[in-house]
Design an enzyme around this catalytic site. Structure first.
Site, short mmCIF file in Angstrom:
data_model
loop_
_atom_site.label_atom_id
_atom_site.label_comp_id
_atom_site.label_asym_id
_atom_site.label_seq_id
_atom_site.Cartn_x
_atom_site.Cartn_y
_atom_site.Cartn_z
N ARG A 192 0.85 -1.19 0.00
CA ARG A 192 0.00 0.00 0.00
C ARG A 192 0.88 1.24 0.00
O ARG A 192 1.68 1.44 0.91
CB ARG A 192 -0.96 0.01 1.19
CG ARG A 192 -1.90 1.23 1.14
CD ARG A 192 -3.16 1.08 1.98
NE ARG A 192 -2.92 0.97 3.40
CZ ARG A 192 -3.88 1.02 4.34
NH1 ARG A 192 -5.15 1.19 3.98
NH2 ARG A 192 -3.58 0.89 5.61
N ASP A 200 -5.33 2.62 13.92
CA ASP A 200 -4.40 3.22 12.97
C ASP A 200 -4.93 4.61 12.64
O ASP A 200 -5.81 5.12 13.32
CB ASP A 200 -4.18 2.33 11.74
CG ASP A 200 -5.39 2.27 10.81
OD1 ASP A 200 -6.42 2.90 11.13
OD2 ASP A 200 -5.30 1.61 9.77
#
EC number: 2.3.3.9
Length: 727
Positions: free
Chosen positions: A339, A630
């Site tokens: 990612r 996160d």
């Protein structure tokens, strides 16, 4: 201070320049001088467009703010839709089409299974995730609350045979459901053998039976009459029955079964975005170096566990004999995506011709593709893609023009690295409102390279709140889960993906189970994502991947997608339902409870991010339940408070008082961490505490409610401060 090297018209941080020249470019088939001049040209050509797209985000947000202010108290849905169309927020939809992506690995196109997301800054976690392609069902059941501790089945510090028996019974029940026998149950088995290419199971009474579906036998290890492993397959996923009568568990099992190993995390996203804290050139090189180690196959991590020094490496492939006497090799590791970051942030790893920081997404695209090219040209111990593809997940894009820009970027990177067109495949995160509403158009822009779409409830909720900040006070965080927009968003993602031909070609993913300790609850709930049409869903740990794999044996995802393929409903009107509360009736206690929950969540995550550079961790919530946090969870928590503050549901003084009180709670929760820096009582001296306050008190002004600008600035400040103290 960062040391730079001039490379043509750009300046490259020495740490990155040397890493690329000494480690990435050798054996890549690329010339060093040409690489840097091409990189400089790419930066010069694409930076203006990146800036334009970000300016367009701001322009749209300003128009939305004004419209909401003007229409407060007299909201008309049809007027709202017309306005969104006028400003280009709602795009005219393209004609029907199907994606044409080719050279896609089976793990993405065909196999339905769990997907892990893991921070690339932590080599040990990354290795564990890559190795989570296969997981012990017995370990996953024994070590979690998936098996209750009632009736003497406590986990304890040493092996508990009562608990072990429960685990074995669960395993046999699973085999009966996934790979049933013609007669009898796997519970009755005393021996497994391969006879004339078929599985023969002997039961306690001496009777023999076989598989109800004999084709589910795929292979074995050892001798046919006395195998050490039997490999079966159900719904596209492998199951390995391991047999060893000398093993402590095998000894107690009448068939000698020591474990049932499941194919689990079929794919893993190696993350350089929301789960990492990479704010400068040095941090970026850590991310890139770990990715290169994974791709080359030589990454290691050494650590201490229970007083022993252990070294983690990548698992080799798994070898079997086939029933007809041939050989079979299966991958021992998860197929890796990487990612990249989105279009927003810049990084000091490279400065452009004007001396300005370069967009981090551009740097990521070039460097991660260069790293993954090595797997395509035979420079690595293991193949990542057997189809010659590079897999990049691109997050946080708003609307189809931004997806088209990512496509142009990937075109340019392919040309620069000498790769065939569409070698780089894209996974598009559907986590911003403008992408959800225009998803068909977004997919169309990458129809030749798309391999995945994925819903992310947390980021998407953050954007939902920020987009309609001026519309009024928003629902409480937990109440968002029952919102009309959210149900529409989840259904729409599947419907649009299936209509665009994703079946058998690409992944339709769903979001994270954020409670790694609550596995019994996950087993109850997470199967619903597959019944809703997903062929992959996110899990927080290798153990969770193994347990979530059970759902793919229970639900035939291909059959579900076939049923849902006729869903031609347009869910956009549902997605446009703003989760605003017109006349809030919250009591003072309810408001304070929401403040407590969100302030504690923000502080628990931010203090590790700012002070220790940890971008993803299990943070105990206010009730001491560990939640995987996160930047996405941070975005929703900070935006909900910024929204309530803006609409006078709470005051700045109230929020600050709550932050100070919760800082003491978070300090206490982290008391056992020797690297922890307490926030209380010197709040003004704690960069982490100040960052948490900024995220709420400056939340209204943050671009799309993103947390990165504040986090990066404050982390750089903390790094400089700690370095000065050490000197």
């Amino acid at each position: 201070m960062i040391e730079y090297v001039q490379a043509g018209t750009i300046q490259v941080a020495k740490v990155l320049y040397e890493f690329v020249n000494e480690e990435l470019l050798p054996n890549s088939g690329l010339d060093q001088d040409k690489f840097w001049s091409d990189f400089a040209a790419l930066i010069a050509d694409l930076t203006p467009r990146n800036k334009e797209l970000l300016a367009r985000r701001d322009e749209i947000q300003e128009k939305l703010n004004e419209w909401y202010k003007e229409h407060r108290g007299r909201f008309d849905f049809h007027e709202y839709k017309a306005f969104l169309t006028d400003i280009g927020y709602l795009e005219p939809e393209v004609e029907d089409f199907e994606i044409t992506t080719d050279n896609v690995d089976e793990e993405i196109a065909v196999q339905a299974g769990p997907q892990l997301v893991v921070p690339l800054t932590n080599a040990r976690y990354a290795l564990n995730a890559a190795n989570a392609r296969w997981g012990s069902l017995y370990d996953a059941l024994y070590g979690t609350d998936a098996i209750s501790e009632e009736d003497g089945a406590e986990r304890g510090s040493s092996y508990n045979p009562v608990r072990g028996a429960k685990v074995i019974a669960y395993g046999r029940q699973f085999l009966d459901e996934a790979v049933p026998l013609v007669e009898h149950s796997h519970k009755d088995a005393v021996q497994y053998a391969i006879v004339d290419g078929k599985l023969v199971v002997t039961t306690e009474g001496g009777a023999t039976t076989g598989l109800k579906e004999p084709e589910k036998l795929i292979g074995f290890q050892g001798e046919p009459q006395n195998p050490t492993a039997v490999l079966l397959k159900n719904n596209g996923l492998h199951i390995e029955i391991q047999i060893d009568r000398e093993h402590p568990v095998g000894k107690t099992d009448k068939a000698g079964i020591k474990d049932i190993v499941l194919e689990a995390a079929v794919t893993t996203i190696m993350d350089g975005e929301d789960s990492v804290a990479a704010v400068d050139a040095e941090d970026k090189v850590v991310v890139y170096r770990n990715l290169f180690g994974l791709i080359k196959g030589d990454l290691t991590a050494t650590f201490e566990k229970n007083g022993k020094r252990l070294t983690r490496t990548l698992n080799p492939d798994r070898e079997y004999k086939t029933p007809d006497g041939g050989e079979l090799v299966l991958p021992g590791r998860s197929l890796m995506f990487v990612r990249n970051v989105g279009h927003l942030m810049t990084n000091n790893a490279i400065l452009d011709a004007n001396g300005e920081e370069v967009y981090e997404g551009i740097i990521d695209a070039v460097v991660t593709s260069l790293i993954m090219k090595h797997s395509l040209i035979g420079n690595t111990r293991y193949l990542n893609s057997r189809k010659g593809s590079i897999y990049i997940v691109k997050p946080k894009m708003h609307g189809s023009a931004e997806v088209a820009f990512a496509n142009e970027l990937f075109d340019r990177v392919e040309d620069m690295l000498g790769l065939e067109r569409n070698t780089i495949k894209i996974g598009v995160m559907d986590e911003e409102r403008r992408t959800s509403l225009n998803l068909k158009n977004c997919i169309y822009e990458v129809r030749d390279r798309i391999v995945f779409i994925n819903t992310g409830f947390l980021d998407r909720t953050g954007d939902e709140i920020h987009t309609s900040m001026e519309a009024g006070p928003m629902r409480r965080k937990n109440d968002m889960k029952s919102s009309t927009w959210l149900a529409g968003y989840e259904k729409s993602n599947v419907a649009v993906g299936l209509a665009a031909g994703f079946r058998g070609r690409a992944q339709i993913g769903k979001g994270m189970w954020a409670m790694p300790d609550l596995m019994a609850e996950m087993l109850k709930q997470k199967g619903a994502q597959l019944k809703a049409g997903a062929n992959t869903a996110w899990v927080p740990s290798p153990t969770a991947a193994t347990l979530h794999a059970l759902h793919y044996h229970q639900v035939n995802v291909a059959a579900v997608q076939n049923e849902l393929a006729n869903d031609r409903n347009d869910y956009r009107d549902d997605i446009l339902q703003i989760p605003v509360v017109d006349n809030p009736q919250w009591t003072a206690d309810e408001i304070q409870e929401e403040l407590d929950n969100n302030c504690q969540s923000i502080l628990g995550y931010v203090v590790r991010w700012i002070d220790q550079g940890i971008g993803c961790s299990k943070v105990p919530d206010i009730h001491n339940i560990g939640l995987m946090e996160d930047r996405a969870t941070l975005r929703i928590s900070s935006q909900i408070l910024a929204n309530w503050l803006h609409h006078g549901i709470c005051t700045k003084e109230q929020v600050l008082e709550t932050f100070k009180r919760m800082a003491k709670v978070v300090d206490e929760q982290n008391a056992g961490d020797p690297n922890y820096r307490p926030m209380a009582p010197n709040y003004d001296d704690s960069v982490a505490f100040q960052a948490a306050c900024d995220l709420v008190f400056l939340g209204y002004e943050q671009p799309n409610g993103y947390t990165e600008p504040i986090l990066h600035r404050r982390r750089q400040e903390a790094k400089a401060k700690f370095a000065a103290v050490q000197q």
